[in-house]
Design a protein around this motif. Structure first.
Motif, mmCIF file in Angstrom:
data_model
loop_
_atom_site.group_PDB
_atom_site.id
_atom_site.type_symbol
_atom_site.label_atom_id
_atom_site.label_comp_id
_atom_site.label_asym_id
_atom_site.label_seq_id
_atom_site.Cartn_x
_atom_site.Cartn_y
_atom_site.Cartn_z
ATOM 1 N N ALA A 247 -81.096 76.202 11.718
ATOM 2 C CA ALA A 247 -81.193 75.135 11.144
ATOM 3 C C ALA A 247 -81.322 73.733 11.908
ATOM 4 O O ALA A 247 -82.209 73.049 11.634
ATOM 5 N N THR A 248 -80.395 73.729 12.726
ATOM 6 C CA THR A 248 -80.180 72.457 13.585
ATOM 7 C C THR A 248 -81.572 72.477 14.701
ATOM 8 O O THR A 248 -82.171 71.497 14.494
ATOM 9 N N ALA A 249 -81.798 73.524 14.973
ATOM 10 C CA ALA A 249 -83.002 73.750 15.988
ATOM 11 C C ALA A 249 -84.390 73.613 15.157
ATOM 12 O O ALA A 249 -85.122 73.232 15.755
ATOM 13 N N ALA A 250 -84.318 73.790 13.979
ATOM 14 C CA ALA A 250 -85.447 73.707 13.141
ATOM 15 C C ALA A 250 -85.501 71.924 12.769
ATOM 16 O O ALA A 250 -86.751 71.678 12.222
ATOM 17 N N THR A 251 -84.519 71.268 12.823
ATOM 18 C CA THR A 251 -84.496 69.934 12.617
ATOM 19 C C THR A 251 -84.610 69.004 13.604
ATOM 20 O O THR A 251 -85.509 68.036 13.319
ATOM 21 N N TRP A 252 -83.851 69.384 14.675
ATOM 22 C CA TRP A 252 -84.205 68.500 15.958
ATOM 23 C C TRP A 252 -84.534 69.315 17.250
ATOM 24 O O TRP A 252 -84.258 70.587 17.188
ATOM 25 N N GLU A 253 -85.202 68.814 18.112
ATOM 26 C CA GLU A 253 -85.610 69.436 19.402
ATOM 27 C C GLU A 253 -84.522 69.068 20.339
ATOM 28 O O GLU A 253 -84.048 68.096 20.752
ATOM 29 N N GLY A 254 -83.807 70.175 21.182
ATOM 30 C CA GLY A 254 -83.255 70.161 22.370
ATOM 31 C C GLY A 254 -81.731 69.783 22.104
ATOM 32 O O GLY A 254 -80.913 69.777 23.439
ATOM 33 N N PRO A 255 -80.944 70.012 21.076
ATOM 34 C CA PRO A 255 -79.623 70.139 20.963
ATOM 35 C C PRO A 255 -79.045 71.167 21.668
ATOM 36 O O PRO A 255 -79.532 72.289 21.627
ATOM 37 N N HIS A 256 -77.744 71.028 22.419
ATOM 38 C CA HIS A 256 -77.163 72.339 23.134
ATOM 39 C C HIS A 256 -76.015 72.529 21.786
ATOM 40 O O HIS A 256 -75.331 71.774 21.381
ATOM 41 N N SER A 257 -76.056 73.781 21.347
ATOM 42 C CA SER A 257 -75.367 74.123 20.170
ATOM 43 C C SER A 257 -74.217 75.188 20.895
ATOM 44 O O SER A 257 -74.394 75.984 21.700
ATOM 45 N N THR A 258 -72.893 74.983 20.151
ATOM 46 C CA THR A 258 -71.815 75.734 20.376
ATOM 47 C C THR A 258 -71.566 76.245 19.120
ATOM 48 O O THR A 258 -71.051 75.533 18.167
ATOM 49 N N VAL A 259 -71.468 77.664 19.019
ATOM 50 C CA VAL A 259 -70.833 78.073 17.776
ATOM 51 C C VAL A 259 -69.516 78.904 18.081
ATOM 52 O O VAL A 259 -69.309 79.506 18.884
ATOM 53 N N LEU A 260 -68.635 78.415 16.979
ATOM 54 C CA LEU A 260 -67.251 78.682 17.117
ATOM 55 C C LEU A 260 -67.052 79.515 16.061
ATOM 56 O O LEU A 260 -67.178 79.187 14.826
#
Length: 318
Positions: A96-109
């Motif tokens: 969902a974050t990738a669908a809202t903004w381009e380019g963030p690096h995500s870390t899933v905990l």
């Protein structure tokens, strides 16, 4: 992005007996409703994870995307470079974050390695700038200094009260925090409690609330929640049935930030009621709390906007 997610989910349950998948779904739904707080992972094995991903990821994705979209509208010139998804499981909030903004690096905990493994598999080559990290979700949790965005979706209800407070405390160190829970009375109460904690930590509430004052809803009489439309796939129907081609995912959320952001003057908190020549809007407002306003044809542009307005929208439209 939702089509890419659906494609990634296709065939996920191949080889998993339907009865086993259905049993896993039934148990997960009980946890999703917030009845069994625990200090152990809810997703225990591949069967749990596959059933969860097939049944819950599309709905979680749409609910989180709706919450992030409402937040993004209040900070239109900002986008996160770094994102941490606490208790992110198979990564629906990261999609969902990738669908809202381009380019963030995500870390899933997450504390369930099977969930992280499957999430990595689903995101392979689609969300390449994503890290998957095993982590106990509760007391002692920290996030990296300078994190822009933290999401916590459908997690707080799985936790004991002390762990919930620890997770929210960790989230408050980010520039922006978006918390999502089921749109049930209990889910709303958890969001309400977390909202107070965010305010006490110095963050500003920007959605859905039009203010950072006390919520005007009386607990036990009503609750604040919204709905996101989810198109059901054949995979979804295979896991849990259902004849309609869609469902409405009910969710409660709060978005807060340290950024220079201003909430909307009001938010539509119920489905607008269309009458002949008028539209009835139930609003949460900055100055007057909860109120119903009637928009008629003589209001011109406002009437046309009200007829097109949806539950959860800002009002008036920006």
């Amino acid at each position: 992005m939702h089509e890419e997610l659906r494609a990634a989910l296709a065939g996920l349950l191949d080889g998993l007996p339907p009865k086993q998948a259905a049993q896993a779904v039934d148990r997960l739904i009980a946890n999703y409703r917030g009845r069994t707080p625990t200090d152990a992972p809810v997703l225990r094995d591949r069967a749990d994870v596959a059933a969860y991903a097939a049944y819950r990821m599309p709905a979680t994705f749409e609910a989180v995307r709706a919450a992030l979209t409402a937040f993004a509208a209040r900070v239109p010139d900002w986008s996160p470079a770094s994102h941490v998804d606490i208790g992110g499981g198979t990564g629906a909030a990261t999609w969902a974050t990738a669908a809202t903004w381009e380019g963030p690096h995500s870390t899933v905990l997450d504390w369930a390695q099977p969930a992280l493994d499957l999430g990595r598999e689903l995101a392979d080559k689609i969300l390449p700038d994503t890290s998957w990290q095993r982590q106990i979700i509760g007391e002692g949790l920290t996030i990296p200094a300078g994190t822009d965005l933290v999401t916590v979706s459908y997690v707080l209800g799985e936790l004991r009260p002390e762990d919930r407070r620890a997770v929210v405390a960790a989230a408050t160190t980010a520039r922006a925090v978006v918390l999502i829970e089921p749109g049930t009375p209990d889910g709303y109460l958890r969001i309400r409690e977390a909202r107070t904690q965010l305010i006490e930590a110095g963050l500003r509430i920007v959605a859905p609330c039009p203010h950072s004052d006390t919520c005007p809803i009386v607990p036990g009489e009503d609750w604040c929640h919204f709905a996101a439309r989810v198109n059901r796939s054949s995979l979804h129907r295979q896991v849990k049935g259902g004849s309609l081609p869609y469902e409405d995912e009910k969710f409660s959320y709060v978005a807060a930030t340290t950024l220079d952001a201003t909430p909307a003057p009001a938010r539509i908190i119920r489905k607008p009621q269309l009458r002949k020549g008028q539209v009835l809007l139930d609003l949460c407002t900055t100055a007057d709390g909860l109120q119903r306003t009637t928009v008629t044809k003589r209001h011109g542009t406002a009437y046309r906007e009200a007829r097109d307005a949806s539950w959860g929208d800002d009002w008036p439209h920006d």
